[in-house]
Design a protein around this motif. Structure first.
Motif, PDB file in Angstrom:
ATOM      1  N   LEU A  20      -2.006 -12.974  63.794  1.00 22.35           N
ATOM      2  CA  LEU A  20      -2.994 -13.702  64.571  1.00 22.35           C
ATOM      3  C   LEU A  20      -4.229 -13.921  63.695  1.00 22.35           C
ATOM      4  CD1 LEU A  20      -3.563 -14.738  67.509  1.00 22.35           C
ATOM      5  CD2 LEU A  20      -4.816 -12.603  67.848  1.00 22.35           C
ATOM      6  N   GLY A  46      -5.819  -0.867  57.843  1.00 15.47           N
ATOM      7  CA  GLY A  46      -5.148  -1.195  59.092  1.00 15.47           C
ATOM      8  C   GLY A  46      -5.683  -2.422  59.797  1.00 15.47           C
ATOM      9  N   LYS A  49      -4.270  -6.679  56.463  1.00 17.66           N
ATOM     10  CA  LYS A  49      -4.160  -7.298  55.140  1.00 17.66           C
ATOM     11  C   LYS A  49      -2.692  -7.488  54.726  1.00 17.66           C
ATOM     12  CE  LYS A  49      -6.720  -4.031  53.184  1.00 17.66           C
ATOM     13  NZ  LYS A  49      -7.048  -3.240  54.402  1.00 17.66           N
ATOM     14  N   THR A  50      -1.920  -6.424  54.864  1.00 14.98           N
ATOM     15  CA  THR A  50      -0.514  -6.506  54.457  1.00 14.98           C
ATOM     16  C   THR A  50       0.245  -7.498  55.330  1.00 14.98           C
ATOM     17  OG1 THR A  50      -0.560  -4.264  53.606  1.00 14.98           O
ATOM     18  CG2 THR A  50       1.599  -5.141  54.180  1.00 14.98           C
ATOM     19  N   ARG A  51      -0.008  -7.438  56.636  1.00 11.71           N
ATOM     20  CA  ARG A  51       0.668  -8.363  57.543  1.00 11.71           C
ATOM     21  C   ARG A  51       0.312  -9.810  57.220  1.00 11.71           C
ATOM     22  NH1 ARG A  51       3.005  -8.120  62.645  1.00 11.71           N
ATOM     23  NH2 ARG A  51       3.661  -6.067  61.967  1.00 11.71           N
ATOM     24  N   GLU A 192       2.553  -6.328  69.509  1.00  8.85           N
ATOM     25  CA  GLU A 192       3.172  -5.371  68.600  1.00  8.85           C
ATOM     26  C   GLU A 192       3.748  -4.147  69.310  1.00  8.85           C
ATOM     27  OE1 GLU A 192       3.125  -5.490  64.797  1.00  8.85           O
ATOM     28  OE2 GLU A 192       3.189  -7.530  65.567  1.00  8.85           O
ATOM     29  N   ARG A 225      -3.781  -0.639  63.733  1.00 14.92           N
ATOM     30  CA  ARG A 225      -2.503   0.072  63.614  1.00 14.92           C
ATOM     31  C   ARG A 225      -2.455   1.292  64.521  1.00 14.92           C
ATOM     32  NH1 ARG A 225      -2.559   1.671  58.290  1.00 14.92           N
ATOM     33  NH2 ARG A 225      -1.473  -0.178  57.594  1.00 14.92           N
TER      34      ARG A 225
HETATM   35  N1  LIG Z   1      -4.347 -10.206  62.743  1.00 15.34           N
HETATM   36  C1  LIG Z   1      -3.222  -9.508  63.006  1.00 15.34           C
HETATM   37  N2  LIG Z   1      -2.124 -10.139  63.466  1.00 15.34           N
HETATM   38  C2  LIG Z   1      -1.004  -9.438  63.735  1.00 15.34           C
HETATM   39  N3  LIG Z   1      -0.874  -8.106  63.584  1.00 15.34           N
HETATM   40  C3  LIG Z   1      -1.925  -7.432  63.128  1.00 15.34           C
HETATM   41  C4  LIG Z   1      -3.140  -8.090  62.799  1.00 15.34           C
HETATM   42  N4  LIG Z   1      -4.020  -7.154  62.372  1.00 15.34           N
HETATM   43  C5  LIG Z   1      -3.393  -5.976  62.430  1.00 15.34           C
HETATM   44  N5  LIG Z   1      -2.123  -6.128  62.887  1.00 15.34           N
HETATM   45  C6  LIG Z   1      -1.175  -5.036  63.166  1.00 15.34           C
HETATM   46  O1  LIG Z   1      -1.725  -3.869  62.592  1.00 15.34           O
HETATM   47  C7  LIG Z   1      -0.791  -3.257  61.711  1.00 15.34           C
HETATM   48  C8  LIG Z   1      -1.515  -2.767  60.489  1.00 15.34           C
HETATM   49  O2  LIG Z   1      -1.896  -3.851  59.694  1.00 15.34           O
HETATM   50  P1  LIG Z   1      -1.687  -3.871  58.112  1.00 15.34           P
HETATM   51  O3  LIG Z   1      -1.456  -5.278  57.726  1.00 15.34           O
HETATM   52  O4  LIG Z   1      -0.629  -2.897  57.710  1.00 15.34           O
HETATM   53  O5  LIG Z   1      -3.114  -3.356  57.655  1.00 15.34           O
HETATM   54  P2  LIG Z   1      -3.727  -3.160  56.205  1.00 15.34           P
HETATM   55  O6  LIG Z   1      -2.737  -3.663  55.214  1.00 15.34           O
HETATM   56  O7  LIG Z   1      -4.998  -3.931  56.260  1.00 15.34           O
HETATM   57  O8  LIG Z   1      -3.971  -1.678  56.075  1.00 15.34           O
HETATM   58  C9  LIG Z   1       0.253  -4.324  61.400  1.00 15.34           C
HETATM   59  O9  LIG Z   1       1.511  -3.726  61.183  1.00 15.34           O
HETATM   60  C10 LIG Z   1       0.235  -5.156  62.653  1.00 15.34           C
HETATM   61  O10 LIG Z   1       1.070  -4.548  63.623  1.00 15.34           O
END
Ligand SMILES: Nc1ncnc2c1ncn2[C@@H]1O[C@H](COP(=O)(O)OP(=O)(O)O)[C@@H](O)[C@H]1O
Ligand SMILES: [Mg+2]
Length: 271
Positions: A20, A46, A49-51, A192, A225
């Motif tokens: 999103l 959390g 970023k990765t997502r 999620e 997360r």
């Molecule tokens: N904007 C977003 N859209 C969809 N899911 C998200 C979003 N932000 C966080 N999440 C959720 O939060 C979880 C953690 O995000 P992640 O990308 O692993 O964080 P980071 O890499 O920033 O530590 C993801 O697995 C997802 O379930």
């Protein structure tokens, strides 16, 4: 040092990873990809970023190579090494080299954890040269068309101890990601965890309240997360307060007074 190459190499995923958007990050990233610009994602743990990178790789139809950085990560872990076999030595590409050759998106997660001499190998890839020199073989590998370098880091974390050198930072376009507002975070939690809207909304409000404790010394504030983890426990039948204590509050601190403050906020949110 293991012989297993570091990093996960992704195949192109068939289904869209749900992301999103919070602002214009999708459009900016698409333009960076088109212009062959490297990207730096800044934001708290959390926050997505990765997502976001997974989503963008899917959108752009590129394979994704992810490397989690840590302080033992060497340039060889990224680039590759000679392996000794019974009939001699063979060269094995590291994850960065594989990404460069196949035009993948190479995502270096938590890049400040890596040593400076490791990060330096990214320099010739992140400017006009788009080239990876492999010192050990003498090969110069030009980056294939779709190759893109993406790094992430959490600016609040250990800031004084570790930071990227200006000469590294200035090779990247920076995209700031942060926690979403209550409505967006509600939607993310709902999607999620498959919990209902009311629970998701309450968890999002709790998240906002707990994040205000940053001013009272809470170093790591709850991420989306953690809220999703709580929602899943609630969905599985664990009472909301217990779920929050286990999934949201506990992981953040061992400090008794902060734990107490967070418990109070949780109890007043889930009455
Ligand atoms: N904007 C977003 N859209 C969809 N899911 C998200 C979003 N932000 C966080 N999440 C959720 O939060 C979880 C953690 O995000 P992640 O990308 O692993 O964080 P980071 O890499 O920033 O530590 C993801 O697995 C997802 O379930
Ligand atoms: Mg991550």
């Amino acid at each position: 040092m293991s012989n297993e190459p570091a990093g996960r190499i992704g195949t192109k995923t068939a289904s869209e990873p749900f992301y999103l958007p919070l602002g214009n990050e999708v459009a900016v990233f698409e333009q960076c990809h088109a212009q062959q610009l490297a990207v730096m994602l800044k934001g708290p743990t959390g926050c997505g970023k990765t997502r976001f990178v997974e989503h963008m790789a899917w959108r752009l139809g590129r394979p994704l190579v992810t490397v989690s950085c840590h302080d033992d990560l060497t340039a060889s872990d990224l680039i590759g090494r000679f392996l000794i076999r019974h009939n001699g030595t063979v060269w094995q590409d590291g994850p960065l080299t594989r990404a460069v050759r196949e035009g993948a998106i190479c995502y270096l997660d938590e890049v400040v954890e890596a040593r400076q001499d490791t990060v330096v190998v990214l320099h010739s890839l992140s400017d006009y040269r788009r080239m990876l020199p492999i010192d050990k073989t003498g090969e110069q590998v030009p980056a294939a068309a779709g190759f893109q370098l993406v790094i992430s880091y959490n600016p609040g974390y250990q800031r004084m101890l570790k930071d990227l050198k200006p000469s590294t930072r200035q090779r990247f376009v920076a995209l700031d990601l942060d926690f979403p507002n209550v409505d967006r975070e509600t939607e993310i939690i709902e999607r999620e965890s498959r919990t209902d809207h009311a629970i998701a909304h309450e968890l999002a409000i709790l998240g906002q309240r707990l994040r205000q404790l940053r001013d009272r010394g809470l170093v790591e504030v709850p991420s989306t997360r953690l809220l999703i983890a709580a929602a899943r426990l609630i969905e599985a039948g664990i009472p909301a307060r217990d779920a929050c204590r286990a999934a949201v509050i506990g992981p953040l601190t061992d400090d008794e007074s902060l734990l107490g403050a967070m418990q109070d906020l949780t109890d007043s949110t889930f009455t």
